[in-house]
Enzyme design. Structure first.
Site, mmCIF file in Angstrom:
data_model
loop_
_atom_site.group_PDB
_atom_site.id
_atom_site.type_symbol
_atom_site.label_atom_id
_atom_site.label_comp_id
_atom_site.label_asym_id
_atom_site.label_seq_id
_atom_site.Cartn_x
_atom_site.Cartn_y
_atom_site.Cartn_z
ATOM 1 N N LEU A 84 0.907 -1.405 0.203
ATOM 2 C CA LEU A 84 -0.065 0.069 -0.018
ATOM 3 C C LEU A 84 1.061 1.150 -0.032
ATOM 4 O O LEU A 84 0.497 2.456 -0.134
ATOM 5 C CB LEU A 84 -0.944 0.105 1.152
ATOM 6 N N LEU A 86 3.702 4.087 -1.394
ATOM 7 C CA LEU A 86 4.486 4.525 -2.588
ATOM 8 C C LEU A 86 5.846 4.117 -2.815
ATOM 9 O O LEU A 86 6.672 3.998 -1.644
ATOM 10 C CB LEU A 86 4.533 5.906 -2.455
ATOM 11 N N ASN A 101 2.791 -3.950 -10.298
ATOM 12 C CA ASN A 101 1.604 -4.212 -9.167
ATOM 13 C C ASN A 101 0.215 -4.430 -9.780
ATOM 14 O O ASN A 101 0.155 -4.551 -11.150
ATOM 15 C CB ASN A 101 1.399 -2.585 -8.781
ATOM 16 N N HIS A 103 -3.715 -3.736 -9.416
ATOM 17 C CA HIS A 103 -4.809 -2.933 -8.614
ATOM 18 C C HIS A 103 -6.138 -3.351 -8.788
ATOM 19 O O HIS A 103 -6.320 -3.889 -9.907
ATOM 20 C CB HIS A 103 -4.510 -1.571 -9.114
#
Ligand code: GAR
Length: 192
Positions: A84, A86, A101, A103
């Site tokens: 979660l 950056l 990643n 999502h």
């Protein structure tokens, strides 16, 4: 052998699928799970799967400690699975096109800072969408803005709750994330 590190913050069901998929794979292996939440379910999953788990905090993410650990372990590919935070720009540049990643929505909609897990599904349902899905993408310096690798769609059904939509989305993720990571590894072998 391509050496994969998974970064995760939560339950780790995607991490589990990835560890299982690559356990006896001829070309790649998950050699590390790195986690920023000591209580997260993914920590137990790594333990059960015999994969070393590296715990780190936000300061260690930002000051380059995690990046040095990954480079020291000769990690080739970093796969985020419910992570979660950056990724710092320096780490993005240290692993060019080597951080992926997943999502739980069809980016570019329903992404960005603070959009993760159930918050995404709540927003999708509140907007009256009839379709959602998953996006697998490269990671750059900004949340959810890297180039897309693959998207898969599913319906949002009348009466869906964030929980029921999350379950459908998790089904898509589990079905596709390992194969898409595998495709990325094949491209890496071709020098891409
Ligand atoms: C997954 O649905 C993943 O797409 C999402 O967190 C969940 C983690 O589930 N990631 C994000 O929202 C990132 N912005 P898991 O821990 O069971 O794999």
């Amino acid at each position: 052998m391509v050496r994969i590190a998974i970064l995760a913050s939560g339950n780790g069901s995607n991490a589990q699928r990835l560890m299982d998929h690559f356990r006896s794979h001829p070309k790649a292996r998950v050699v590390l799970v790195a986690c920023d939440k000591p209580q997260a379910g993914v920590v137990d999953r790594a333990w059960d799967g015999g994969v070393p788990c590296y715990l780190f905090n936000n300061a260690q993410l930002r000051d380059g400690t995690l990046q040095r650990e990954l480079l020291g372990l000769r990690i080739d590919l970093v796969v985020l699975a419910g992570f979660l935070r950056l990724i710092p720009a320096e780490m993005v540049h240290a692993f060019p096109s080597r951080i992926i990643n997943i999502h739980p929505a069809l980016l570019p909609r329903y992404g960005g800072k603070g959009m993760y897990g159930h918050r995404v599904h709540e927003a999708v349902i509140a907007a009256g969408e009839t379709e959602s899905g998953i996006t697998i993408h490269h990671v750059n310096e900004r949340f959810d803005e890297g180039d897309h690798i693959a998207q898969f769609k599913c319906p949002v059904l009348p009466g869906d709750t964030p929980d029921s939509l999350a379950a459908r989305i998790h089904g898509l993720e589990h079905a596709h994330y390992p194969e898409v990571v595998e495709g990325r590894i094949a491209l890496m072998a071709a020098g891409l």
